[in-house]
Design a protein around this motif. Structure first.
Motif, PDB file in Angstrom:
ATOM      1  N   SER A  83      15.066  -3.456  -1.877  1.00  0.00           N
ATOM      2  CA  SER A  83      15.242  -4.905  -1.732  1.00  0.00           C
ATOM      3  C   SER A  83      14.102  -5.710  -2.342  1.00  0.00           C
ATOM      4  CB  SER A  83      15.404  -5.266  -0.253  1.00  0.00           C
ATOM      5  OG  SER A  83      14.295  -4.789   0.488  1.00  0.00           O
ATOM      6  N   LYS A  84      12.887  -5.482  -1.906  1.00  0.00           N
ATOM      7  CA  LYS A  84      11.763  -6.251  -2.432  1.00  0.00           C
ATOM      8  C   LYS A  84      10.590  -5.323  -2.705  1.00  0.00           C
ATOM      9  CE  LYS A  84      10.106  -7.586   2.185  1.00  0.00           C
ATOM     10  NZ  LYS A  84       9.671  -8.710   3.050  1.00  0.00           N
ATOM     11  N   TYR A  85       9.551  -5.876  -3.290  1.00  0.00           N
ATOM     12  CA  TYR A  85       8.440  -5.031  -3.699  1.00  0.00           C
ATOM     13  C   TYR A  85       7.151  -5.846  -3.764  1.00  0.00           C
ATOM     14  CZ  TYR A  85       8.894  -7.320  -8.240  1.00  0.00           C
ATOM     15  OH  TYR A  85       8.947  -8.248  -9.235  1.00  0.00           O
ATOM     16  N   ASN A  86       6.039  -5.115  -3.779  1.00  0.00           N
ATOM     17  CA  ASN A  86       4.744  -5.710  -4.053  1.00  0.00           C
ATOM     18  C   ASN A  86       3.947  -4.692  -4.852  1.00  0.00           C
ATOM     19  OD1 ASN A  86       2.568  -7.646  -3.847  1.00  0.00           O
ATOM     20  ND2 ASN A  86       1.593  -6.200  -2.444  1.00  0.00           N
ATOM     21  N   LEU A  87       3.345  -5.137  -5.946  1.00  0.00           N
ATOM     22  CA  LEU A  87       2.607  -4.251  -6.834  1.00  0.00           C
ATOM     23  C   LEU A  87       1.128  -4.580  -6.736  1.00  0.00           C
ATOM     24  CD1 LEU A  87       5.134  -4.618  -9.750  1.00  0.00           C
ATOM     25  CD2 LEU A  87       4.973  -2.709  -8.156  1.00  0.00           C
ATOM     26  N   ARG A  88       0.293  -3.546  -6.704  1.00  0.00           N
ATOM     27  CA  ARG A  88      -1.136  -3.750  -6.448  1.00  0.00           C
ATOM     28  C   ARG A  88      -1.990  -2.992  -7.458  1.00  0.00           C
ATOM     29  NH1 ARG A  88      -2.311  -0.794  -2.151  1.00  0.00           N
ATOM     30  NH2 ARG A  88      -0.275   0.201  -1.961  1.00  0.00           N
ATOM     31  N   SER A  89      -3.139  -3.565  -7.746  1.00  0.00           N
ATOM     32  CA  SER A  89      -4.161  -2.878  -8.540  1.00  0.00           C
ATOM     33  C   SER A  89      -5.525  -3.317  -8.024  1.00  0.00           C
ATOM     34  CB  SER A  89      -4.027  -3.224 -10.031  1.00  0.00           C
ATOM     35  OG  SER A  89      -2.778  -2.792 -10.543  1.00  0.00           O
ATOM     36  N   TYR A  90      -6.522  -2.455  -8.213  1.00  0.00           N
ATOM     37  CA  TYR A  90      -7.850  -2.741  -7.663  1.00  0.00           C
ATOM     38  C   TYR A  90      -8.933  -2.531  -8.724  1.00  0.00           C
ATOM     39  CZ  TYR A  90      -5.355  -2.093  -3.236  1.00  0.00           C
ATOM     40  OH  TYR A  90      -4.461  -2.188  -2.203  1.00  0.00           O
ATOM     41  N   LYS A 122     -14.674  -7.198  -4.575  1.00  0.00           N
ATOM     42  CA  LYS A 122     -13.475  -6.379  -4.775  1.00  0.00           C
ATOM     43  C   LYS A 122     -12.326  -7.288  -5.177  1.00  0.00           C
ATOM     44  CE  LYS A 122     -10.392  -3.180  -2.325  1.00  0.00           C
ATOM     45  NZ  LYS A 122     -10.136  -2.472  -1.048  1.00  0.00           N
ATOM     46  N   ILE A 123     -11.686  -6.972  -6.293  1.00  0.00           N
ATOM     47  CA  ILE A 123     -10.583  -7.778  -6.794  1.00  0.00           C
ATOM     48  C   ILE A 123      -9.275  -7.014  -6.609  1.00  0.00           C
ATOM     49  CG2 ILE A 123      -9.618  -8.984  -8.786  1.00  0.00           C
ATOM     50  CD1 ILE A 123     -12.219 -10.145  -7.703  1.00  0.00           C
ATOM     51  N   ILE A 124      -8.299  -7.690  -6.023  1.00  0.00           N
ATOM     52  CA  ILE A 124      -6.979  -7.091  -5.800  1.00  0.00           C
ATOM     53  C   ILE A 124      -5.948  -7.875  -6.600  1.00  0.00           C
ATOM     54  CG2 ILE A 124      -5.216  -6.511  -4.085  1.00  0.00           C
ATOM     55  CD1 ILE A 124      -7.462  -6.535  -1.984  1.00  0.00           C
ATOM     56  N   ALA A 125      -5.302  -7.204  -7.522  1.00  0.00           N
ATOM     57  CA  ALA A 125      -4.212  -7.823  -8.271  1.00  0.00           C
ATOM     58  C   ALA A 125      -2.922  -7.588  -7.501  1.00  0.00           C
ATOM     59  CB  ALA A 125      -4.109  -7.222  -9.676  1.00  0.00           C
ATOM     60  N   ALA A 126      -2.184  -8.659  -7.242  1.00  0.00           N
ATOM     61  CA  ALA A 126      -0.968  -8.554  -6.431  1.00  0.00           C
ATOM     62  C   ALA A 126       0.130  -9.417  -7.023  1.00  0.00           C
ATOM     63  CB  ALA A 126      -1.246  -8.979  -4.988  1.00  0.00           C
ATOM     64  N   TYR A 234       0.484  -1.514 -13.309  1.00  0.00           N
ATOM     65  CA  TYR A 234       0.277  -1.562 -11.859  1.00  0.00           C
ATOM     66  C   TYR A 234      -0.212  -0.204 -11.364  1.00  0.00           C
ATOM     67  CZ  TYR A 234       3.725  -5.213 -12.855  1.00  0.00           C
ATOM     68  OH  TYR A 234       4.415  -6.259 -13.407  1.00  0.00           O
ATOM     69  N   GLN A 235      -1.287  -0.212 -10.586  1.00  0.00           N
ATOM     70  CA  GLN A 235      -1.799   1.041 -10.029  1.00  0.00           C
ATOM     71  C   GLN A 235      -0.936   1.549  -8.871  1.00  0.00           C
ATOM     72  OE1 GLN A 235      -5.864   0.449  -8.869  1.00  0.00           O
ATOM     73  NE2 GLN A 235      -6.590   0.070 -10.960  1.00  0.00           N
ATOM     74  N   TYR A 236      -0.505   0.621  -8.026  1.00  0.00           N
ATOM     75  CA  TYR A 236       0.282   0.984  -6.845  1.00  0.00           C
ATOM     76  C   TYR A 236       1.540   0.115  -6.785  1.00  0.00           C
ATOM     77  CZ  TYR A 236      -4.063   3.174  -5.203  1.00  0.00           C
ATOM     78  OH  TYR A 236      -5.196   3.944  -5.086  1.00  0.00           O
ATOM     79  N   GLY A 237       2.596   0.694  -6.280  1.00  0.00           N
ATOM     80  CA  GLY A 237       3.819  -0.062  -6.061  1.00  0.00           C
ATOM     81  C   GLY A 237       4.335   0.151  -4.656  1.00  0.00           C
ATOM     82  N   ASP A 238       4.497  -0.926  -3.891  1.00  0.00           N
ATOM     83  CA  ASP A 238       5.106  -0.867  -2.553  1.00  0.00           C
ATOM     84  C   ASP A 238       6.544  -1.357  -2.674  1.00  0.00           C
ATOM     85  OD1 ASP A 238       2.632  -0.134  -1.423  1.00  0.00           O
ATOM     86  OD2 ASP A 238       2.032  -2.234  -1.298  1.00  0.00           O
ATOM     87  N   PHE A 239       7.503  -0.478  -2.392  1.00  0.00           N
ATOM     88  CA  PHE A 239       8.910  -0.819  -2.531  1.00  0.00           C
ATOM     89  C   PHE A 239       9.582  -0.731  -1.158  1.00  0.00           C
ATOM     90  CE2 PHE A 239       7.460   0.829  -6.584  1.00  0.00           C
ATOM     91  CZ  PHE A 239       7.940  -0.113  -7.482  1.00  0.00           C
ATOM     92  N   TYR A 240      10.277  -1.793  -0.775  1.00  0.00           N
ATOM     93  CA  TYR A 240      10.906  -1.885   0.537  1.00  0.00           C
ATOM     94  C   TYR A 240      12.400  -1.574   0.419  1.00  0.00           C
ATOM     95  CZ  TYR A 240       6.560  -4.201   1.787  1.00  0.00           C
ATOM     96  OH  TYR A 240       5.233  -4.476   1.998  1.00  0.00           O
ATOM     97  N   VAL A 241      12.912  -0.855   1.402  1.00  0.00           N
ATOM     98  CA  VAL A 241      14.322  -0.460   1.389  1.00  0.00           C
ATOM     99  C   VAL A 241      15.031  -1.097   2.577  1.00  0.00           C
ATOM    100  CG1 VAL A 241      13.824   1.709   0.214  1.00  0.00           C
ATOM    101  CG2 VAL A 241      13.897   1.666   2.708  1.00  0.00           C
ATOM    102  N   ASN A 242      16.304  -1.402   2.392  1.00  0.00           N
ATOM    103  CA  ASN A 242      17.083  -2.049   3.461  1.00  0.00           C
ATOM    104  C   ASN A 242      17.293  -1.137   4.652  1.00  0.00           C
ATOM    105  OD1 ASN A 242      17.423  -4.437   1.961  1.00  0.00           O
ATOM    106  ND2 ASN A 242      19.133  -3.543   0.841  1.00  0.00           N
ATOM    107  N   ASP A 243      17.518   0.146   4.380  1.00  0.00           N
ATOM    108  CA  ASP A 243      17.804   1.110   5.438  1.00  0.00           C
ATOM    109  C   ASP A 243      16.764   2.214   5.401  1.00  0.00           C
ATOM    110  OD1 ASP A 243      18.792   2.883   7.271  1.00  0.00           O
ATOM    111  OD2 ASP A 243      20.826   2.941   6.468  1.00  0.00           O
TER     112      ASP A 243
END
Length: 442
Positions: A83-90, A122-126, A234-243
């Motif tokens: 459904s949605k996501y957030n991508l992160r780098s440090y 510390k810098i966080i790219a989001a 993107y270093q990290y990817g947070d991906f959200y699922v409906n179920d």
């Protein structure tokens, strides 16, 4: 005379026996229907939890040469259920004003910055700062301005402490420098946040990691800063699922996407709330299922014992009916109809009596079940977390009500219990021949 009429006349004539059997069946059916309703409620609660508690997974792509690229992220988002996501780098960057002068950061008295890092944060790219764990879990609150989104460029969020320390405000610009790369990027302050929780010592190993020294920037600036191209990285990817129940299958589909060395990536599932609630509900369902089975077995045994005594007192009646040419099958059917006449009313009334008990009994069973889990958790892990206070607690989602579907299931189970009970209770007499019955009478 038909067996229906014989059954009816016997039932209304033996009022004491009928009332006693009615009360017995009412108690049995109330207990069984209560358990069935609680089990149905836990099943519904499981569905509600799956809808309310979004699971997620994190892809750590720091070992890939170009990290996660935009095309890979788009392919992941095409998977049904994501459904949605957030991508992160440090990374770490030196704070400077637009004139190139170094800005001040907070210095911890017990943790002095290393040489060359006196002005580094510390810098966080989001892609979406509101979804970052610092804002969702660590108590960061936006005080002024707005959050970062995926369309931002050359934008930054800074802490209230850093802004006050350097006389900065919304709309001002600062420089983020990298001494190793001999680069710097100009960014505009679009938001100011303030940490609302004390930072744990385990969360810091150097001064730049202090909450007050953290900055959030957009990914376009980060990618340009480190890769000098127009592609996003993107270093990290947070991906959200409906179920959350489909989390494993979705991760498998992600790994099937071609063109990426997934074996170099680490996948982390974030579904602790769902798994905890699921464990509570499954444990409660198993407990209720056991109670239903135990109630059925005990009820059948009790009914067999009572009916065995009553049928023995009707041997003379049975002998007379056989002498009149009535078959054993018809006599058995009469006994069955007599019980069913009583059961129909007892089961129907249990809808009301069970409705008065279901929520209270359900809460008691859940409390007991939760207490056992806490006790087990303490013995095995040495922790004493109160499960009831956790997010997504199943107790908050369980609304136990008696449904017509459960009542219908009760009628099916009850009819089966009565049939089995009468079969066992009447067998010692029914297997005898008419002559043997008459001998017993004599």
């Amino acid at each position: 005379m038909s067996l229906w009429k014989r059954a009816y006349l016997h039932t209304i004539r033996k009022k004491g026996k009928t009332v006693l059997m009615f009360l017995i069946l009412l108690i049995i059916s109330t207990m069984i229907l209560t358990c069935l309703s609680i089990r149905s409620a836990t099943e519904q609660a499981a569905l509600n939890i799956r809808k309310s508690l979004m699971g997620s997974f994190t892809v750590n792509a720091t070992h890939l040469d170009d990290f996660l690229e935009e095309s890979t992220v788009n392919n992941i988002l095409k998977i049904p259920g994501v459904s949605k996501y957030n991508l992160r780098s440090y990374y770490n960057a030196e704070y400077r004003n637009v004139n190139g002068e170094k800005l001040n950061i907070k210095i911890n008295d017990t943790m002095l910055p290393s040489k060359g890092f006196e002005h580094v944060g510390k810098i966080i790219a989001a892609t979406d700062s509101r979804e970052d764990s610092y804002f969702k879990e660590s108590g960061f609150k936006l005080q002024e301005g707005r959050h970062l989104n995926k369309n931002d460029k050359q934008a930054v969020l800074i802490s209230h402490d850093f802004a006050k320390r350097n006389n900065l405000k919304l709309g001002d610009s600062i420089l983020l420098g990298d001494n190793d790369l001999h680069k710097e990027e100009k960014v505009k302050i679009i938001g100011i946040f303030k940490p609302t929780q004390l930072q744990k010592n385990s969360e810091t190993s150097s001064a730049e990691q202090l909450y007050e020294n953290i900055g959030f920037i957009d990914h376009q600036t980060y990618s340009q800063f480190h890769f000098d191209d127009d592609r996003m990285h993107y270093q990290y990817g947070d991906f959200y699922v409906n179920d959350p129940a489909e989390l494993d299958s979705i991760i498998t589909k992600v790994k099937d996407i071609s063109g990426v060395l997934w074996e170099k990536c680490n996948f982390t599932k974030n579904d602790a709330d769902y798994q905890n609630a699921k464990l509570q509900l499954e444990s409660l369902q198993n407990l209720v299922t056991f109670l239903v089975i135990a109630l059925i077995i005990i009820s059948i045994m009790m009914l067999v014992f009572i009916l065995l005594l009553w049928i023995r007192n009707r041997v003379q009646e049975m002998g007379m009916m056989m002498a009149m040419g009535i078959y054993k099958k018809s006599i058995f059917s009469q006994f069955l109809v007599e019980m069913l006449m009583i059961a129909v009313f007892a089961f129907g009334l249990s809808y009301g009596t069970s409705s008065l008990l279901t929520q209270s009994v359900g809460d008691i069973l859940f409390d007991q079940n939760t207490a056992e889990q806490v006790k087990t958790n303490n013995l095995t892990t040495g922790t004493s977390k109160n499960i009831k206070k956790e997010k997504g607690n199943a107790l908050e989602l369980i609304d136990v009500k008696v449904s017509l579907q459960d009542l219908g299931l009760l009628y099916i189970i009850g009819m089966g219990m009565i049939t089995v009970s009468i079969t066992f209770a009447s067998y010692p007499i029914m297997h005898l021949k008419p002559k043997q019955i008459l001998v017993k009478l004599s």
